[in-house]
Design a protein around this motif. Structure first.
Motif, PDB file in Angstrom:
ATOM      1  N   LYS A 180      -0.846   3.173  -2.114  1.00 55.77           N
ATOM      2  CA  LYS A 180      -0.243   3.550  -3.390  1.00 55.77           C
ATOM      3  C   LYS A 180       0.784   2.483  -3.752  1.00 55.77           C
ATOM      4  O   LYS A 180       1.266   1.748  -2.889  1.00 55.77           O
ATOM      5  CB  LYS A 180       0.426   4.927  -3.308  1.00 55.77           C
ATOM      6  N   VAL A 181       1.127   2.400  -5.029  1.00 59.88           N
ATOM      7  CA  VAL A 181       1.987   1.334  -5.534  1.00 59.88           C
ATOM      8  C   VAL A 181       3.238   1.910  -6.182  1.00 59.88           C
ATOM      9  O   VAL A 181       3.177   2.905  -6.898  1.00 59.88           O
ATOM     10  CB  VAL A 181       1.205   0.487  -6.568  1.00 59.88           C
ATOM     11  N   VAL A 182       4.369   1.258  -5.918  1.00 58.69           N
ATOM     12  CA  VAL A 182       5.625   1.530  -6.620  1.00 58.69           C
ATOM     13  C   VAL A 182       5.965   0.251  -7.392  1.00 58.69           C
ATOM     14  O   VAL A 182       6.244  -0.783  -6.787  1.00 58.69           O
ATOM     15  CB  VAL A 182       6.765   1.885  -5.646  1.00 58.69           C
ATOM     16  N   PRO A 183       5.923   0.299  -8.734  1.00 56.64           N
ATOM     17  CA  PRO A 183       6.233  -0.897  -9.530  1.00 56.64           C
ATOM     18  C   PRO A 183       7.734  -1.073  -9.722  1.00 56.64           C
ATOM     19  O   PRO A 183       8.291  -0.728 -10.760  1.00 56.64           O
ATOM     20  CB  PRO A 183       5.510  -0.618 -10.854  1.00 56.64           C
ATOM     21  N   ALA A 184       8.399  -1.634  -8.701  1.00 52.38           N
ATOM     22  CA  ALA A 184       9.847  -1.829  -8.767  1.00 52.38           C
ATOM     23  C   ALA A 184      10.217  -3.018  -9.649  1.00 52.38           C
ATOM     24  O   ALA A 184      11.384  -3.196  -9.989  1.00 52.38           O
ATOM     25  CB  ALA A 184      10.410  -2.014  -7.358  1.00 52.38           C
ATOM     26  N   CYS A 185       9.246  -3.804 -10.034  1.00 51.69           N
ATOM     27  CA  CYS A 185       9.439  -4.951 -10.920  1.00 51.69           C
ATOM     28  C   CYS A 185       9.024  -4.541 -12.331  1.00 51.69           C
ATOM     29  O   CYS A 185       7.968  -3.940 -12.524  1.00 51.69           O
ATOM     30  CB  CYS A 185       8.581  -6.111 -10.412  1.00 51.69           C
ATOM     31  N   SER A 186       9.835  -4.858 -13.323  1.00 51.75           N
ATOM     32  CA  SER A 186       9.538  -4.430 -14.690  1.00 51.75           C
ATOM     33  C   SER A 186       8.241  -5.047 -15.212  1.00 51.75           C
ATOM     34  O   SER A 186       7.520  -4.411 -15.985  1.00 51.75           O
ATOM     35  CB  SER A 186      10.698  -4.776 -15.625  1.00 51.75           C
ATOM     36  N   TYR A 187       7.917  -6.259 -14.794  1.00 50.69           N
ATOM     37  CA  TYR A 187       6.662  -6.869 -15.247  1.00 50.69           C
ATOM     38  C   TYR A 187       5.468  -6.072 -14.715  1.00 50.69           C
ATOM     39  O   TYR A 187       4.515  -5.806 -15.439  1.00 50.69           O
ATOM     40  CB  TYR A 187       6.545  -8.340 -14.815  1.00 50.69           C
ATOM     41  N   VAL A 188       5.534  -5.674 -13.452  1.00 49.97           N
ATOM     42  CA  VAL A 188       4.441  -4.892 -12.852  1.00 49.97           C
ATOM     43  C   VAL A 188       4.300  -3.557 -13.574  1.00 49.97           C
ATOM     44  O   VAL A 188       3.186  -3.125 -13.896  1.00 49.97           O
ATOM     45  CB  VAL A 188       4.671  -4.676 -11.342  1.00 49.97           C
ATOM     46  N   ALA A 189       5.418  -2.894 -13.852  1.00 49.12           N
ATOM     47  CA  ALA A 189       5.372  -1.605 -14.562  1.00 49.12           C
ATOM     48  C   ALA A 189       4.711  -1.784 -15.927  1.00 49.12           C
ATOM     49  O   ALA A 189       3.859  -0.981 -16.329  1.00 49.12           O
ATOM     50  CB  ALA A 189       6.779  -1.042 -14.714  1.00 49.12           C
ATOM     51  N   GLY A 190       5.073  -2.830 -16.648  1.00 49.92           N
ATOM     52  CA  GLY A 190       4.478  -3.096 -17.955  1.00 49.92           C
ATOM     53  C   GLY A 190       3.000  -3.417 -17.854  1.00 49.92           C
ATOM     54  O   GLY A 190       2.197  -3.000 -18.696  1.00 49.92           O
ATOM     55  N   TYR A 191       2.614  -4.145 -16.820  1.00 50.72           N
ATOM     56  CA  TYR A 191       1.204  -4.487 -16.615  1.00 50.72           C
ATOM     57  C   TYR A 191       0.376  -3.215 -16.428  1.00 50.72           C
ATOM     58  O   TYR A 191      -0.690  -3.064 -17.022  1.00 50.72           O
ATOM     59  CB  TYR A 191       1.047  -5.413 -15.402  1.00 50.72           C
ATOM     60  N   ILE A 192       0.881  -2.301 -15.601  1.00 47.43           N
ATOM     61  CA  ILE A 192       0.147  -1.053 -15.352  1.00 47.43           C
ATOM     62  C   ILE A 192       0.059  -0.229 -16.630  1.00 47.43           C
ATOM     63  O   ILE A 192      -0.968   0.380 -16.914  1.00 47.43           O
ATOM     64  CB  ILE A 192       0.780  -0.266 -14.187  1.00 47.43           C
ATOM     65  N   THR A 193       1.109  -0.228 -17.444  1.00 48.40           N
ATOM     66  CA  THR A 193       1.065   0.470 -18.730  1.00 48.40           C
ATOM     67  C   THR A 193      -0.028  -0.111 -19.625  1.00 48.40           C
ATOM     68  O   THR A 193      -0.762   0.622 -20.289  1.00 48.40           O
ATOM     69  CB  THR A 193       2.434   0.380 -19.441  1.00 48.40           C
ATOM     70  N   ARG A 194      -0.148  -1.438 -19.620  1.00 47.48           N
ATOM     71  CA  ARG A 194      -1.167  -2.112 -20.442  1.00 47.48           C
ATOM     72  C   ARG A 194      -2.570  -2.027 -19.842  1.00 47.48           C
ATOM     73  O   ARG A 194      -3.551  -2.268 -20.536  1.00 47.48           O
ATOM     74  CB  ARG A 194      -0.801  -3.588 -20.640  1.00 47.48           C
ATOM     75  N   HIS A 195      -2.667  -1.700 -18.558  1.00 48.91           N
ATOM     76  CA  HIS A 195      -3.959  -1.618 -17.867  1.00 48.91           C
ATOM     77  C   HIS A 195      -4.044  -0.268 -17.149  1.00 48.91           C
ATOM     78  O   HIS A 195      -3.874  -0.180 -15.936  1.00 48.91           O
ATOM     79  CB  HIS A 195      -4.105  -2.776 -16.869  1.00 48.91           C
ATOM     80  N   PRO A 196      -4.312   0.798 -17.920  1.00 49.54           N
ATOM     81  CA  PRO A 196      -4.291   2.145 -17.335  1.00 49.54           C
ATOM     82  C   PRO A 196      -5.317   2.377 -16.227  1.00 49.54           C
ATOM     83  O   PRO A 196      -5.219   3.370 -15.506  1.00 49.54           O
ATOM     84  CB  PRO A 196      -4.547   3.061 -18.533  1.00 49.54           C
ATOM     85  N   GLU A 197      -6.250   1.460 -16.041  1.00 48.61           N
ATOM     86  CA  GLU A 197      -7.216   1.602 -14.944  1.00 48.61           C
ATOM     87  C   GLU A 197      -6.531   1.521 -13.581  1.00 48.61           C
ATOM     88  O   GLU A 197      -7.132   1.871 -12.555  1.00 48.61           O
ATOM     89  CB  GLU A 197      -8.335   0.560 -15.047  1.00 48.61           C
ATOM     90  N   TYR A 198      -5.265   1.123 -13.561  1.00 47.50           N
ATOM     91  CA  TYR A 198      -4.513   1.057 -12.294  1.00 47.50           C
ATOM     92  C   TYR A 198      -3.539   2.207 -12.120  1.00 47.50           C
ATOM     93  O   TYR A 198      -2.857   2.284 -11.095  1.00 47.50           O
ATOM     94  CB  TYR A 198      -3.768  -0.281 -12.190  1.00 47.50           C
ATOM     95  N   GLU A 199      -3.450   3.119 -13.097  1.00 44.96           N
ATOM     96  CA  GLU A 199      -2.485   4.229 -13.002  1.00 44.96           C
ATOM     97  C   GLU A 199      -2.730   5.119 -11.787  1.00 44.96           C
ATOM     98  O   GLU A 199      -1.803   5.716 -11.260  1.00 44.96           O
ATOM     99  CB  GLU A 199      -2.500   5.063 -14.280  1.00 44.96           C
ATOM    100  N   ASP A 200      -3.987   5.199 -11.336  1.00 42.39           N
ATOM    101  CA  ASP A 200      -4.287   6.045 -10.172  1.00 42.39           C
ATOM    102  C   ASP A 200      -3.655   5.506  -8.889  1.00 42.39           C
ATOM    103  O   ASP A 200      -3.556   6.225  -7.893  1.00 42.39           O
ATOM    104  CB  ASP A 200      -5.805   6.165  -9.976  1.00 42.39           C
ATOM    105  N   LEU A 201      -3.193   4.266  -8.898  1.00 41.82           N
ATOM    106  CA  LEU A 201      -2.553   3.686  -7.725  1.00 41.82           C
ATOM    107  C   LEU A 201      -1.078   4.038  -7.610  1.00 41.82           C
ATOM    108  O   LEU A 201      -0.469   3.834  -6.567  1.00 41.82           O
ATOM    109  CB  LEU A 201      -2.687   2.152  -7.754  1.00 41.82           C
ATOM    110  N   LEU A 202      -0.489   4.557  -8.685  1.00 36.38           N
ATOM    111  CA  LEU A 202       0.939   4.849  -8.685  1.00 36.38           C
ATOM    112  C   LEU A 202       1.299   5.928  -7.673  1.00 36.38           C
ATOM    113  O   LEU A 202       0.656   6.981  -7.627  1.00 36.38           O
ATOM    114  CB  LEU A 202       1.411   5.250 -10.077  1.00 36.38           C
ATOM    115  N   ALA A 203       2.321   5.666  -6.879  1.00 36.72           N
ATOM    116  CA  ALA A 203       2.819   6.663  -5.939  1.00 36.72           C
ATOM    117  C   ALA A 203       3.528   7.757  -6.722  1.00 36.72           C
ATOM    118  O   ALA A 203       4.189   7.480  -7.711  1.00 36.72           O
ATOM    119  CB  ALA A 203       3.786   6.008  -4.944  1.00 36.72           C
ATOM    120  N   SER A 204       3.360   8.985  -6.272  1.00 30.45           N
ATOM    121  CA  SER A 204       3.992  10.099  -7.002  1.00 30.45           C
ATOM    122  C   SER A 204       5.408  10.353  -6.528  1.00 30.45           C
ATOM    123  O   SER A 204       5.863   9.847  -5.561  1.00 30.45           O
ATOM    124  CB  SER A 204       3.171  11.369  -6.844  1.00 30.45           C
TER     125      SER A 204
END
Length: 94
Positions: free
Chosen positions: A70-94
């Motif tokens: 699972k992924v924690v986007p602690a970097c703002s660029y990574v968070a924005g990338y995941i927002t723009r590429h929702p195919e990776y949202e399932d990787l987000l740690a809850s």
């Protein structure tokens, strides 16, 4: 003419490295307990604006998927990338 982008994973230093035109960029992470915490994306201005950060993040996310992490986007660029590429949202740690 630019050389093709090369991305390498260095698990010893916990970073993904990209090289373009002899210049290095990196995406740093911390891995623990099934989590990949993506902490910093650094792209020097000499190679900025050419998709280097996006390719670093894509490679890191594909690595996390392949490893079952699972992924924690602690970097703002990574968070924005995941927002723009929702195919990776399932990787987000809850």
């Amino acid at each position: 003419m630019s050389a093709p982008l090369q991305v390498q994973h260095d698990p010893h230093t916990q970073r993904f490295l990209a090289f373009m035109d002899g210049v290095q960029a990196e995406l740093d992470y911390e891995r623990s307990a099934g989590i990949l915490r993506l902490t910093h994306t650094g792209v020097p201005s000499a190679i900025g604006g050419r998709g280097v950060a996006a390719e670093l993040v894509r490679t890191a996310l594909e690595h996390a998927r392949a490893e079952g992490l699972k992924v924690v986007p602690a970097c703002s660029y990574v968070a924005g990338y995941i927002t723009r590429h929702p195919e990776y949202e399932d990787l987000l740690a809850s």
